[in-house]
Design an enzyme around this catalytic site. Structure first.
Site, short mmCIF file in Angstrom:
data_model
loop_
_atom_site.label_atom_id
_atom_site.label_comp_id
_atom_site.label_asym_id
_atom_site.label_seq_id
_atom_site.Cartn_x
_atom_site.Cartn_y
_atom_site.Cartn_z
N GLU A 52 4.86 -8.55 0.91
CA GLU A 52 3.88 -7.67 1.54
C GLU A 52 2.44 -8.17 1.46
O GLU A 52 1.66 -7.98 2.36
CB GLU A 52 3.94 -6.27 0.91
N ARG A 91 5.02 1.46 -9.38
CA ARG A 91 5.40 2.74 -8.76
C ARG A 91 6.78 3.12 -9.26
O ARG A 91 7.78 2.65 -8.73
CB ARG A 91 5.36 2.63 -7.22
N ASP A 109 10.49 -0.58 -3.65
CA ASP A 109 10.51 0.88 -3.57
C ASP A 109 10.98 1.30 -2.18
O ASP A 109 11.32 0.46 -1.35
CB ASP A 109 9.14 1.48 -3.92
N TYR A 150 6.61 -3.49 -11.99
CA TYR A 150 6.23 -2.72 -10.80
C TYR A 150 5.65 -1.36 -11.19
O TYR A 150 6.18 -0.67 -12.06
CB TYR A 150 7.45 -2.54 -9.89
N ASP A 169 8.10 -4.91 -1.47
CA ASP A 169 8.06 -4.20 -2.75
C ASP A 169 9.37 -3.46 -3.04
O ASP A 169 10.04 -2.98 -2.12
CB ASP A 169 6.90 -3.20 -2.78
N HIS A 215 13.37 1.84 -10.95
CA HIS A 215 12.74 0.72 -11.65
C HIS A 215 12.52 1.08 -13.11
O HIS A 215 12.55 2.24 -13.48
CB HIS A 215 11.38 0.38 -11.04
N GLU A 256 9.36 2.51 0.36
CA GLU A 256 8.50 1.99 1.43
C GLU A 256 8.79 0.51 1.68
O GLU A 256 8.87 0.06 2.83
CB GLU A 256 7.02 2.18 1.03
#
Length: 499
Positions: free
Chosen positions: A8, A300, A83, A298, A81, A344, A85
């Site tokens: 990203e 989030r 997650d 990570y 990433d 995570h 998203e």
């Protein structure tokens, strides 16, 4: 065989490129490449909420560059990433460039270290369509709520406003709290503080507790002065003394919401700033001889899980640095809440041996502060309990009871590294100080007896930290949405920040 890795952000691309070597080309998508067009609803509500996606305006150059690299490559790794998203961004890239399953796979890295990146590449998987659909459902719901409610707001309130699935609820919380504050009727109460001295000159303060019948509340000045007049000039005697030991256990490692709350309390950082710096620490910092290094996992996450190798590394570090007694004997495991995604690990340093002070010269002041906070919290969560020697004494005069309590630290345990902050200043202040030595039956003299008038206080207005906690407790939003939601409601003047 030429391989393309799509991530990203450019910072992440640089770090991953270093770990993978010359066989790989790493390109950054700069976030989403495809989305619902801005100028129309683009959701077919009549036909199963079918979305219409188009390439994002202004992304033509990046799309062209990635298309060119895909043509040159034999295999594409979608490494956005880890997650919901990120999963959706990978899916959109696959759809946009019509990538086939046989020459494209999804990979994720929980931390940007050489070992984690290589392990991710060696263990590719299919795109998780359930995660993609969860993101699409939220995106579609955002669009329906936004595009159907916002024009209503423009007509009835003011142009330029927007309604949102999460921001509307967060604004409601602030409004409800403000209404509570306005409706609050304060009540008067009094306290009495006695500054006392022991025979050998030790000084401490005791607070009025009650009388022989138990705890008593002083509602007005007349009741307070009745007690003050009864004890003024009279000897105080030490009554019951309770001595004990109290254990304190370290707070769990950070998840997104607790990191934002603690950074707000301790570092005065907004959630948006906290997440921006955490992203930099995750993606990689140039550390002299170490080169580009991802410093944290990570950021989030809503899970308190820690990798076995991380807790083993912490155990070795704690024993070596602080001594055997500072390690509890086995790794501490923390229970994640039932409604957490648990996708995570908790937020922790990628390498516990990278001490904040030793790499300080490579970090900006804010990066250093946030890294030190994450590093300290992780190390502390694997350390032994702190042990306090506590003492509580009733001091009696003319049938009136005053109470004093305090503690001394018998063994610092995890507090040698880190102590959690609190939103409640009173709680922090009343932690207790050491009391001088005295025994039951000892006579004390009062240097000063001070009555004070108080009024009950309404609930406090939210801080950014306490609003995040309220949202988390009520299941409003997800780890990735706390910071942008709060930024949105402040930027659009739905709420204002004071002091």
């Amino acid at each position: 065989m030429s391989k393309l890795v799509i991530v990203e952000s450019p910072a992440k691309a640089k770090t991953i490129g270093k770990y993978l070597g010359s066989d790989y080309v790493v390109k950054a998508s700069m976030g989403h490449l495809r989305d619902l067009p801005k100028k129309k609803m683009s959701i077919d509500i009549e036909h199963d909420f079918q979305p219409e996606y188009v390439p994002i305006e202004g992304k033509d150059k990046i799309i062209k560059e990635i298309r060119s690299e895909i043509r040159k490559s034999d295999f594409v790794y979608l490494a956005t990433d880890p997650d919901r998203e990120g999963e959706a961004i990978s899916w959109h890239i696959k759809e946009l460039f019509k990538l086939k399953d046989k020459n494209s796979r999804r990979v994720t890295f929980n931390e940007i270290t050489k070992q984690a990146v290589r392990s991710g590449i060696e263990n590719p998987r299919d795109i998780d369509i359930d995660l993609v659909n969860a993101q699409q459902a939220r995106r579609i719901l955002d669009r329906i709520v936004g595009y159907q409610l916002s024009p209503f707001l423009w007509r009835k309130v003011k142009r330029g406003l927007s309604a949102g699935r999460v921001q509307s609820v967060a604004t409601r919380l602030v409004v409800d709290r403000e209404n509570e504050i306005r409706a609050f009727v304060p009540e008067e109460y009094w306290s009495i503080e006695a500054l006392l001295q022991t025979a050998d000159g030790g000084r401490f303060s005791a607070r009025y507790y009650g009388d022989a019948n138990g705890k008593a509340e002083l509602k007005n000045e007349e009741q307070a002065m009745h007690v003050v007049n009864a004890v003024t000039g009279k000897p105080f005697t030490v009554g019951n003394i309770k001595r004990g030991k109290k254990k304190r256990t370290a707070a769990p490692p950070f998840i997104t919401s607790t990191l934002q709350q603690e950074a707000s309390r301790k570092l005065n950082m907004t959630p948006r700033r906290t997440m921006s710096i955490a992203q930099e620490l995750y993606e990689g910092i140039e550390l002299g001889e170490y080169g580009l290094t991802g410093l944290i996992t990570y950021m989030r996450t809503d899970s308190l899980r820690l990798a076995d190798e991380a807790t083993a590394a912490a155990a070795g570090f704690i024993r070596g640095r602080y001594g055997e007694e500072y390690y509890p004997g086995k790794p501490r495991v923390f229970k994640t809440k039932g409604n957490a995604q648990d996708a995570h690990e908790a937020i922790r340093p990628s390498n516990v041996q990278l001490l904040p002070e030793e790499i300080r010269k490579y970090l900006t002041p804010d990066q250093f502060k946030l890294y030190r906070l994450i590093w300290s919290r992780f190390v502390a969560c694997q350390m032994a309990d702190a042990i306090l020697d506590t003492v509580s004494a009733d001091i009696v005069c003319e049938g009136q009871v005053f109470r004093a309590s305090g503690h001394t630290v018998a063994f610092p345990g995890f507090t040698a590294v880190y102590e959690e902050g609190t939103d409640d200043e009173k709680k922090q202040d009343s932690a207790g100080k050491p009391l001088p030595r005295f025994d039951q039956g000892d006579k004390l003299t009062a240097e000063k007896i001070e009555p004070s008038q108080h009024f009950t206080q309404p609930p406090a207005r939210y801080t950014e930290a306490s609003l995040i906690r309220a949202m988390e407790e009520r299941g409003i939003g997800r780890p990735s949405t706390y910071a942008p939601t709060i930024s949105t409601i402040i930027d659009r003047d739905y709420v204002t920040k004071e002091n």
